[in-house]
Design a protein around this motif. Sequence first.
Motif, mmCIF file in Angstrom:
data_model
loop_
_atom_site.group_PDB
_atom_site.id
_atom_site.type_symbol
_atom_site.label_atom_id
_atom_site.label_comp_id
_atom_site.label_asym_id
_atom_site.label_seq_id
_atom_site.Cartn_x
_atom_site.Cartn_y
_atom_site.Cartn_z
ATOM 1 N N TYR A 1 26.363 70.564 29.373
ATOM 2 C CA TYR A 1 27.380 71.342 30.069
ATOM 3 C C TYR A 1 28.299 70.405 30.842
ATOM 4 O O TYR A 1 27.842 69.437 31.464
ATOM 5 N N ALA A 2 29.585 70.720 30.839
ATOM 6 C CA ALA A 2 30.553 69.852 31.509
ATOM 7 C C ALA A 2 30.439 69.935 33.025
ATOM 8 O O ALA A 2 30.762 68.979 33.733
ATOM 9 N N ASP A 3 29.998 71.094 33.567
ATOM 10 C CA ASP A 3 29.924 71.275 35.013
ATOM 11 C C ASP A 3 28.512 71.070 35.567
ATOM 12 O O ASP A 3 28.232 71.445 36.697
ATOM 13 N N VAL A 4 27.619 70.487 34.770
ATOM 14 C CA VAL A 4 26.243 70.217 35.225
ATOM 15 C C VAL A 4 26.020 68.709 35.208
ATOM 16 O O VAL A 4 26.250 68.047 34.175
ATOM 17 N N PHE B 1 21.857 68.751 21.419
ATOM 18 C CA PHE B 1 22.677 68.106 20.386
ATOM 19 C C PHE B 1 22.255 66.649 20.279
ATOM 20 O O PHE B 1 21.844 66.033 21.266
ATOM 21 N N GLN B 2 22.367 66.085 19.073
ATOM 22 C CA GLN B 2 22.004 64.693 18.857
ATOM 23 C C GLN B 2 23.026 64.021 17.954
ATOM 24 O O GLN B 2 23.666 64.646 17.116
ATOM 25 N N GLU B 3 23.184 62.735 18.138
ATOM 26 C CA GLU B 3 24.056 61.882 17.316
ATOM 27 C C GLU B 3 23.338 60.555 17.105
ATOM 28 O O GLU B 3 22.890 59.951 18.090
ATOM 29 N N VAL C 1 22.013 61.875 22.970
ATOM 30 C CA VAL C 1 21.584 63.266 22.961
ATOM 31 C C VAL C 1 22.229 63.969 24.150
ATOM 32 O O VAL C 1 22.549 63.342 25.169
ATOM 33 N N HIS C 2 22.474 65.276 24.007
ATOM 34 C CA HIS C 2 23.010 66.107 25.079
ATOM 35 C C HIS C 2 21.908 67.079 25.516
ATOM 36 O O HIS C 2 21.329 67.771 24.672
ATOM 37 N N LEU C 3 21.622 67.126 26.827
ATOM 38 C CA LEU C 3 20.454 67.820 27.357
ATOM 39 C C LEU C 3 20.846 68.998 28.233
ATOM 40 O O LEU C 3 21.952 69.044 28.789
ATOM 41 N N ALA D 1 27.011 76.879 22.966
ATOM 42 C CA ALA D 1 27.437 76.917 21.559
ATOM 43 C C ALA D 1 28.067 75.594 21.147
ATOM 44 O O ALA D 1 27.916 75.150 20.008
ATOM 45 N N GLU D 2 28.746 74.953 22.086
ATOM 46 C CA GLU D 2 29.367 73.648 21.834
ATOM 47 C C GLU D 2 29.122 72.778 23.048
ATOM 48 O O GLU D 2 29.128 73.268 24.190
ATOM 49 N N LYS D 3 28.937 71.500 22.808
ATOM 50 C CA LYS D 3 28.733 70.588 23.926
ATOM 51 C C LYS D 3 30.042 70.405 24.685
ATOM 52 O O LYS D 3 31.131 70.422 24.103
#
Length: 264
Positions: free
Chosen positions: A138-141, A154-156, A172-174, A183-185
């Motif tokens: 999340y952008a605000d977390v 999400f992973q890359e 990774v996005h947690l 739904a989207e990072k």
Amino acid sequence: MYQQYQQPHSYAPQPLRRWWQHPALIITALVLLPPAGIALAWTSRWDQKKKIIATVLSGLWFLLFVLTPDSAKKSGDDAKSPATVATTAAPQSSAPAAAAPSPTPAPAMPSVVGTPFAGAEKAVEALLDTELTALSAYADVTLPADHTTWVVCFQEPAAGSALASKSVPASVHLVAAGTTCPAEKGTSLKPKSTPKATPTPTPKPTVDEDDSGSTSGGSGSTSGGSGSVGTVHPGAFCSPAGATGTYNGRIYTCKGPAPNRWRQ
């Protein structure tokens, strides 16, 4: 009687023979280098018949010399063909060459979505020399310092992607445990409310001075039963005829010529 003395006949001296006109040189050139020998033969002192014979013989010799190597080469190739076929066919009986070892396939990126960061870090760093980068989904977390229990959303690189080298960057996005993945990072967990738009006020219509004067004059004439309408605007339309009004201390009368206007 004395015999009459006769002078000997005078003959013209023969020209000197050049070195290239020597018969030995011409014959050698006719045999070894026919084109040059033919040219020298026609510059010699030989008669016409000898020159023709020398030209024909040297030309035939030259043609024989040119055409003979092709025939010899062809016959040599024909003689060499059976030996070549035998040499080519011989290796076929040898044992087949050993098959080259197949290259080792590159390792694939494991699937770590839905697992805590601690387990994902172990699985990825077992295949790569680089560290696994953790980011907030999340952008605000803000991601805390201790995020080992946060879950991967999400992973890359993607799961199953071939890792060409051990230095491939991975991330990774947690989200916090118990939080739903977006739904989207990069989206906001708590989106800000959109302020309502302030309505734009409608501008009031402007009234022309003459129209306002005529309106005031009319209303004055309607309301004033005595014929005086109070303050008027000079030159404005008015009714009824004969009504009076004032402007800056002066008295104006509603009169013609038509149409009626406030006049002095």
